[in-house]
Design an enzyme around this catalytic site. Structure first.
Site, PDB file in Angstrom:
ATOM      1  N   PRO A 136       0.818  -1.220   0.000  1.00 34.85           N
ATOM      2  CA  PRO A 136       0.000   0.000   0.000  1.00 34.85           C
ATOM      3  C   PRO A 136       0.847   1.263   0.000  1.00 34.85           C
ATOM      4  O   PRO A 136       1.759   1.420   0.813  1.00 34.85           O
ATOM      5  CB  PRO A 136      -0.819  -0.133   1.285  1.00 34.85           C
ATOM      6  CG  PRO A 136      -0.953  -1.607   1.465  1.00 34.85           C
ATOM      7  CD  PRO A 136       0.347  -2.195   0.998  1.00 34.85           C
ATOM      8  N   CYS A 137       0.526   2.184  -0.911  1.00 35.95           N
ATOM      9  CA  CYS A 137       1.377   3.359  -1.124  1.00 35.95           C
ATOM     10  C   CYS A 137       0.952   4.570  -0.307  1.00 35.95           C
ATOM     11  O   CYS A 137       1.665   5.566  -0.269  1.00 35.95           O
ATOM     12  CB  CYS A 137       1.385   3.732  -2.606  1.00 35.95           C
ATOM     13  SG  CYS A 137      -0.215   4.291  -3.234  1.00 35.95           S
ATOM     14  N   GLN A 138      -0.208   4.523   0.350  1.00 38.11           N
ATOM     15  CA  GLN A 138      -0.703   5.720   1.030  1.00 38.11           C
ATOM     16  C   GLN A 138       0.274   6.213   2.096  1.00 38.11           C
ATOM     17  O   GLN A 138       0.384   7.415   2.331  1.00 38.11           O
ATOM     18  CB  GLN A 138      -2.070   5.445   1.663  1.00 38.11           C
ATOM     19  CG  GLN A 138      -3.204   5.288   0.664  1.00 38.11           C
ATOM     20  CD  GLN A 138      -3.308   3.879   0.127  1.00 38.11           C
ATOM     21  OE1 GLN A 138      -2.475   3.035   0.397  1.00 38.11           O
ATOM     22  NE2 GLN A 138      -4.353   3.615  -0.647  1.00 38.11           N
TER      23      GLN A 138
END
Length: 512
Positions: free
Chosen positions: A132-134
């Site tokens: 996940p890049c958030q």
């Protein structure tokens, strides 16, 4: 928690060990022998989302064994498109804690076979995924700072540690090849370069590693989208990773060039850095970049919202929209005719958001206009509405505020400069992010006659999902899934390059 899309298993993860695998491992030798004899490379997609990477690798001839994803609707979308006939369904299994379930147990569930650790490891050739890049993105960091009221709050985000879970699967399954995708900000996460940390871990596990920044627009995606990609090959292959050459020409805007300059200046001179200089920007040869009009211009126009026929409520994908017979670009033909995902007659997800206040603003915006221009337009339209009234309203009159609310959005243009943007039909669009699932204002359709934000299918087209790819859920979650995904076309370019290099290395090994 993550979810196995093929088997519908909800999972959490354990941390990685730096223990180096044995070099002459039997599972590795078995995989090399099978591929050398013509077997298709078998892949598992971790943090798979709705399946952008999976689709690219599937299209390049990889055998997709399974996928892991925690969002229920994204997992359902993945299952719907890749495992619709699988024995194990999303509903059949309850949550499973992967801290109590090793990767070999995961494969036993996927393959419905009893496997030893060695047998499980021998079944997977390639591991792909995008943690996940958030946690790494600039927007995500700012949100965490706001919530935690601390400038380095993002460094405490547990999502930033999920790459360790990916590495745990590498250690156990010993894939021949690895691909990892993330936002460029992973290269400058506070004081750390997390990509370099991951590369170091992979090298300790026995891999040759390189990472770089690629823009999807250079690989036929109608979108300016920078991402970090990392490729690793197990040492036994004696293969140094390389990245696919760009196929489409487009001059990147200044901000993208500055990012490459800054990252290159910081990393390329470091001893031992696995950073690989981005491919030379292609501005003179190759195909022209795919524009927004190329990508979505053949899709049927939507005007029912302007005719009072669109109401508030969830947008489901149960209404068939036939194609309108418009001329097809090469890109549109690809989207309609993608093997295994063809759509010959029409689509089911050409639906839009209900935004009655803003249709009139959209109609008067110029291509490339952003929120400050839209806000100024709205105020002018409000003034025009005041002038058109037979009786004048003063600001103190309650009706003044009511009328203004009908025209003017409440956001401060100084704080939300990039909140809105009308697409320029003759250019690729800007990055589609997961936030599009909240309001869609970042991608307002270029047609003033339609005066709307883009539909789910248009967002999918701009992300390079073929028309036959189906999304689970309704409008908001489908748009979020699209924004979170890897564009299938750049995934396919990477997969094809990796497959060619893997097979070449195997041929070379057999010749030795």
């Amino acid at each position: 928690m993550r979810c196995l899309a093929s088997g519908g298993i909800i999972l959490s993860f354990v941390s990685v060990s730096r223990k180096r695998p044995k070099q002459a491992d039997g599972a590795v030798a078995a995989k090399i022998a099978r591929l050398a004899n013509g077997g298709a490379p078998r892949v598992i997609d971790l943090f798979a989302g709705c399946g952008g990477l999976s689709l690219g690798f599937h299209s390049a001839g990889f055998e997709l064994v399974g996928a892991v994803e925690n969002d229920p609707l994204a997992a359902a979308t993945h299952s719907l498109n890749f495992f619709s006939h699988a024995k194990h369904s999303l509903q059949e299994h309850g949550p499973v804690d992967v801290t109590k379930t090793d990767p070999e147990e995961l494969l036993r569930r996927v393959l419905a076979e009893k496997l030893s650790v060695a047998e499980a490891a021998s079944r997977i050739d390639v591991l792909i995924g995008g943690p996940p890049c958030q946690a790494y993105s600039i927007v995500g960091r700012a949100k965490l700072r706001e919530i935690a009221q601390h400038p380095l709050a993002f460094e405490k985000d547990l999502r930033a540690q999920l790459y360790k879970n990916f590495l745990h699967y590498v250690r156990v399954l010993k894939p021949l090849a690895v691909l990892i995708e993330n936002v460029p900000e992973i290269l400058r996460y506070g004081t750390r370069n997390v990509a370099e940390d991951i590369a170091s871990e992979l090298e300790a596990l026995g891999y040759q590693v390189r990472y770089t920044i690629l823009n999807a627009v250079h690989y036929g995606v109608p979108q300016l989208r920078d991402r970090m990609f990392m490729i690793a090959y197990i040492n036994e292959l004696e293969l140094l990773p390389e990245f696919p050459a760009p196929t489409h020409r487009h001059a990147l805007p200044k901000g993208y060039k500055n990012l490459r300059r800054d990252v290159t200046a910081k990393l390329s001179g470091l001893f031992g850095s696995r950073y690989f200089l981005p491919p030379v920007e292609n501005t003179e040869s190759g195909e022209a970049a795919v524009t927004a009009r190329d990508a979505i211009g053949d899709l049927p126009p939507i005007t029912k919202h302007l005719e009072g026929q669109l109401k508030r409520g969830a947008r489901r994908f149960d209404e068939f929209t036939p194609y309108a017979g418009a001329p097809l670009t090469a890109y549109a033909k690809t989207m309609r005719g993608w093997p295994a995902f063809r759509s010959r007659d029409g689509i089911y997800d050409h639906v839009i958001r209900y935004l009655p206040r803003d249709y009139k603003i959209f109609a008067r915006m110029a291509p490339g206009d952003e929120y400050p221009q839209a806000h100024a337009l709205a105020n002018r339209m409000f003034e025009e509405a005041l002038e058109a009234r037979s009786t004048k309203l003063r600001p103190s009159d309650p009706r003044y505020a009511v009328l203004k609310k009908e025209y003017v959005p409440p956001y401060d243009p100084a704080k939300f400069a990039n909140k809105w943007r009308k697409i320029d039909a003759e250019e690729p669009v800007r990055t589609i992010t997961a936030h599009i699932g909240k309001d869609s204002y970042s991608h307002i359709h270029y047609s003033s006659d339609q005066a709307r934000t883009i539909s789910v299918r248009e967002a999918a087209r701009l992300q390079s999902f073929p028309d036959g790819f189906k999304f689970a859920g309704t409008l908001d979650p489908a748009l979020r899934q699209i924004g979170n995904s890897v564009p299938p076309l750049i995934a396919r370019a990477l997969a094809r390059k990796m497959k060619r290099d893997l097979l070449a290395a195997l041929r070379h090994a057999r010749a030795r």
